[in-house]
Scaffold this active site. Structure first.
Site, PDB file in Angstrom:
ATOM      1  N   TYR A  15      65.320  38.637  45.649  1.00  0.00           N
ATOM      2  CA  TYR A  15      66.228  38.538  44.931  1.00  0.00           C
ATOM      3  C   TYR A  15      67.230  38.752  45.936  1.00  0.00           C
ATOM      4  CZ  TYR A  15      62.150  41.073  44.197  1.00  0.00           C
ATOM      5  OH  TYR A  15      61.070  41.759  43.332  1.00  0.00           O
ATOM      6  N   TYR A 143      56.910  50.173  39.096  1.00  0.00           N
ATOM      7  CA  TYR A 143      57.635  48.726  38.764  1.00  0.00           C
ATOM      8  C   TYR A 143      56.038  47.873  39.162  1.00  0.00           C
ATOM      9  CZ  TYR A 143      57.724  44.241  41.579  1.00  0.00           C
ATOM     10  OH  TYR A 143      57.916  43.111  42.718  1.00  0.00           O
ATOM     11  N   ASP A 248      47.659  51.241  39.012  1.00  0.00           N
ATOM     12  CA  ASP A 248      48.308  49.888  39.701  1.00  0.00           C
ATOM     13  C   ASP A 248      48.304  50.383  41.111  1.00  0.00           C
ATOM     14  OD1 ASP A 248      49.864  47.848  41.733  1.00  0.00           O
ATOM     15  OD2 ASP A 248      51.275  48.222  39.697  1.00  0.00           O
ATOM     16  N   LYS A 277      49.228  44.622  48.159  1.00  0.00           N
ATOM     17  CA  LYS A 277      49.165  44.964  49.734  1.00  0.00           C
ATOM     18  C   LYS A 277      48.371  45.257  50.976  1.00  0.00           C
ATOM     19  CE  LYS A 277      53.316  45.436  47.926  1.00  0.00           C
ATOM     20  NZ  LYS A 277      54.164  46.091  46.459  1.00  0.00           N
TER      21      LYS A 277
HETATM   22  C1  LIG Z   1      54.122  45.343  45.130  1.00  0.00           C
HETATM   23  C2  LIG Z   1      53.433  45.715  44.066  1.00  0.00           C
HETATM   24  C3  LIG Z   1      53.346  44.841  43.094  1.00  0.00           C
HETATM   25  C4  LIG Z   1      53.087  43.799  43.166  1.00  0.00           C
HETATM   26  O1  LIG Z   1      52.704  42.416  44.246  1.00  0.00           O
HETATM   27  P1  LIG Z   1      52.648  40.967  44.574  1.00  0.00           P
HETATM   28  O2  LIG Z   1      52.232  40.724  46.062  1.00  0.00           O
HETATM   29  O3  LIG Z   1      54.632  41.133  45.659  1.00  0.00           O
HETATM   30  O4  LIG Z   1      53.413  40.311  43.648  1.00  0.00           O
HETATM   31  C5  LIG Z   1      52.828  45.040  41.979  1.00  0.00           C
HETATM   32  N1  LIG Z   1      52.740  46.701  41.863  1.00  0.00           N
HETATM   33  C6  LIG Z   1      53.272  47.105  42.593  1.00  0.00           C
HETATM   34  C7  LIG Z   1      52.990  49.062  42.601  1.00  0.00           C
HETATM   35  C8  LIG Z   1      53.785  47.456  44.119  1.00  0.00           C
HETATM   36  O5  LIG Z   1      54.477  47.691  44.554  1.00  0.00           O
END
Ligand SMILES: *Cc1c(COP(=O)(O)O)cnc(C)c1O
Length: 428
Positions: A15, A143, A248, A277
């Site tokens: 960004y 997100y 997610d 992550k």
């Molecule tokens: C970081 C994140 C993503 C995206 O993951 P990347 O490895 O950066 O593509 C998707 N969902 C959540 C909740 C996240 O924190």
């Protein structure tokens, strides 16, 4: 040209503008909670490098797992071939996930894992004879990553909707879950947020394949902790209206919120789950999308009976083997006491700013601490102060937050809090 200068002229950061790139510190090494800068300064990585380095940097067990794998099979294509690290990781995941979630798809990053989840949902609906369901829904404040479809479901205001306008497909949004984590639940659907979900489904469920949300903790979209009852209510409504539920857990998974998965707080099992992550303990980019057997069967019933995705580096053995080592570390269970202790330290250490007029809210859940300011923070000033205070923080907007590695000791947590308290005190 010096490295930093070349970086500023040629290398994009997240960004960032290439005309006025923000300042960067050069990191030469990392160990445990510490980042070592080129000029010898050390900073505590209070961000766990964006939620990933949960066991701290260069954990010896993770390094050993990768080194061992490197000597046998760093990579091989996954089409028509398999290997022990991929099978071993799937075994561990299936063993730790709620029963029924047991069809594992590997990909290279969180955003891609979300894309795969959305594809799975569409293909499953096709297989269920619900081909009209081509859209998705979410709560505001979410997100899900930076790829196109994931981005279209991120918060339409704090996300990137205005930037991309008509190029982004319009999705359905309900307000973010209004009742905070820890507050008393309100049964009235008009006040607990479920009324909005019900109204959306009553009108539009026929075109909604899936609802996607981060369980209990909304991360990069606003660092908001919400009442788990909203999630269990959502599950009920999804079932009633034939909408699949995608959770997610890319940020929340693997102990960060105080339970191994955040979904445990609501006792909810999704149809599709995304993890990433901290999956590899922060050692490699890697993610998984896990579907229920029912979803997998529905996809197989569809017009294209195969799931239409297959990244080049799918199931990368190095990533799988380090993820296995990370899950083995978690299985030993020390994270529970560590996360509880970090949480207690954050609660105590951040309390002094709670009543400052410039502070809107202070909240802590698991090993996540948030100071929400009323005004945006001065990013450049924070960036310089990190070096000075020896604590690496990366706020966005009005949110100053940390999620330290689980190996962070009480003194280090106190130091992180002191830095955050100082920064919050800059605004009158
Ligand atoms: C970081 C994140 C993503 C995206 O993951 P990347 O490895 O950066 O593509 C998707 N969902 C959540 C909740 C996240 O924190």
């Amino acid at each position: 040209m010096r490295d930093l200068e070349f970086d500023q002229q040629h290398v994009w950061h997240p960004y960032a503008s290439m005309r006025e790139p923000g300042p960067v510190h050069e990191v030469v090494a990392a160990e445990g909670v510490w980042l070592q800068l080129a000029d010898g300064v050390r900073m505590i990585d209070a961000m766990s490098s964006w939620w990933a380095a949960a066991h701290g940097h260069r954990h010896p067990r993770l390094v050993a797992a990768m080194q061992k794998q490197l000597q046998h099979l760093p990579h091989v294509m996954f089409g028509g071939l398999t290997h022990a690290p991929a099978v071993g990781l799937a075994r561990r995941l299936v063993g730790m996930l709620p029963p029924g979630l047991d069809r594992v798809f590997y990909s290279d990053s969180g955003s891609v894992a979300v894309e795969v989840a959305l594809k799975m949902a569409l293909q499953a609906q096709l297989g269920l004879g619900q081909g009209g369901r081509m859209h998705f829904a979410s709560a505001r404040g979410g997100y899900y990553g930076d790829t196109w479809k994931a981005m279209s479901l991120c918060d339409p205001v704090t996300g990137m909707h205005s930037q991309f306008g008509a190029a982004l497909q319009v999705q359905h949004f309900v307000p973010r879950p209004p009742i905070p984590f820890g507050a008393e639940w309100d049964e009235d659907p008009a006040r607990n947020g479920l009324g909005a979900v019900e109204a959306l489904f009553a009108k539009k469920a026929y075109e909604i394949a899936a609802f996607i949300v981060e369980p209990v903790v909304q991360g990069a979209g606003g660092m908001w902790f919400y009442h788990p009852r909203w999630l269990s209510g959502l599950r009920t409504l999804c079932d009633r209206h034939g909408v699949l539920l995608i959770l997610d857990e890319i940020a929340t998974g693997f102990g960060r919120t105080g339970t191994l998965l955040a979904l445990e707080r609501a006792g909810v099992v999704p149809d599709i789950l995304c993890l990433g992550k901290a999956l590899t303990g922060g050692m490699m980019s890697f993610a998984v999308t896990v579907a229920s057997r029912r979803v997998a069967e529905a996809i197989a019933d569809g017009p294209a009976p195969v799931l239409m995705h297959g990244p080049t580096f799918m199931g990368n053995p190095l990533a799988c083997s380090v993820a296995c080592a990370s899950l083995d570390l978690l299985a030993e269970g020390h994270w529970q006491a560590q996360v509880a202790e970090i949480g207690a330290g954050l609660r105590q250490g951040l309390a002094p700013v709670r009543d400052l007029p410039a502070v809107q809210d202070v909240r802590v859940l698991g090993a996540i601490g948030v100071i929400e300011m009323r005004q945006p923070l001065d990013m450049a000033r924070v960036h310089a102060f990190c070096r000075e205070s020896g604590v690496w923080l990366r706020p966005f907007g009005r949110l100053l937050y940390c999620m330290p590695p689980f190996v962070c000791g009480p003194d280090e947590v106190a130091r992180i809090c002191a830095a955050m308290v100082r920064i919050a005190g800059w605004q009158e």
